[in-house]
Motif scaffolding. Structure first.
Motif, mmCIF file in Angstrom:
data_model
loop_
_atom_site.group_PDB
_atom_site.id
_atom_site.type_symbol
_atom_site.label_atom_id
_atom_site.label_comp_id
_atom_site.label_asym_id
_atom_site.label_seq_id
_atom_site.Cartn_x
_atom_site.Cartn_y
_atom_site.Cartn_z
ATOM 1 N N GLN A 82 -10.177 -1.535 -34.792
ATOM 2 C CA GLN A 82 -8.787 -1.830 -34.453
ATOM 3 C C GLN A 82 -8.277 -0.978 -33.289
ATOM 4 N N TRP A 84 -9.284 -0.697 -30.329
ATOM 5 C CA TRP A 84 -9.338 -1.387 -29.033
ATOM 6 C C TRP A 84 -8.640 -2.746 -29.044
ATOM 7 N N ARG A 85 -8.064 -3.140 -30.174
ATOM 8 C CA ARG A 85 -7.416 -4.458 -30.253
ATOM 9 C C ARG A 85 -6.277 -4.593 -29.235
ATOM 10 N N ALA A 86 -5.470 -3.541 -29.061
ATOM 11 C CA ALA A 86 -4.375 -3.602 -28.082
ATOM 12 C C ALA A 86 -4.931 -3.805 -26.672
ATOM 13 N N TRP A 87 -6.047 -3.148 -26.367
ATOM 14 C CA TRP A 87 -6.664 -3.326 -25.039
ATOM 15 C C TRP A 87 -7.127 -4.763 -24.859
ATOM 16 N N ARG A 89 -5.796 -7.423 -26.098
ATOM 17 C CA ARG A 89 -4.597 -8.223 -25.831
ATOM 18 C C ARG A 89 -4.124 -7.987 -24.391
ATOM 19 N N ILE A 90 -4.037 -6.726 -23.988
ATOM 20 C CA ILE A 90 -3.606 -6.400 -22.618
ATOM 21 C C ILE A 90 -4.553 -7.029 -21.606
ATOM 22 N N TRP A 141 -10.041 -11.467 -27.768
ATOM 23 C CA TRP A 141 -8.834 -10.958 -28.395
ATOM 24 C C TRP A 141 -8.543 -11.636 -29.733
#
Length: 149
Positions: A82, A84-87, A89-90, A141
């Protein structure tokens, strides 16, 4: 091969292909110099704005390189998935921005009165590669199970 690694390899390859095609686009634009012709395009940009324009182009080339490095780290990290999940999405939205910027460039290349077919074909290829990056980025993603990062 884990899904994260599979997506990462595809994304890194696509971004590198995109960067090489973009550099080739610039190189082709300068080719007339080697044949005694001017590659000049009549510009409406004031000379005082050129440093800003050059800086923007530097950023435009550097950001995908940074993305490639971050993709490599995201796909090979031993950290919890989790993290790297934001990365991911970005990255997807970042790739969409790049695709959106390539479409007007393609249209502009088509509309230039003395348009060169090689530049148009190359920009069309950049748009296609950009769309492939978008698709792969979306898959990385959204479709990857949470257990695999």
């Amino acid at each position: 091969m884990t899904p994260s690694l599979r997506h990462g390899l595809r994304l890194m390859s696509l971004w590198l292909v995109w960067l090489l095609a973009m550099l080739f686009h610039v190189d082709l634009g300068l080719m007339p110099l080697f044949h005694g012709q001017s590659p000049e395009i009549h510009s409406h940009v004031e000379a005082s704005a050129l440093p800003w324009l050059f800086g923007a182009m530097l950023g435009y080339f550097l950001l995908p390189l940074i993305a490639v490095v971050l993709i490599a780290y995201a796909c090979t990290s031993s950290a919890p998935p989790q993290r790297w999940r934001a990365w991911r999405r970005i990255h997807f939205w970042f790739s969409v921005v790049y695709s959106v910027t390539n479409l007007p460039h393609l249209i502009a290349d088509i509309l230039v009165p003395d348009a060169r077919v090689d530049q148009i074909v190359l920009m069309a290829g950049l748009v296609v590669v950009g769309l492939l990056i978008n698709l792969e980025g979306w898959s990385w993603w959204r479709n990857e199970p949470a257990a695999n990062g």
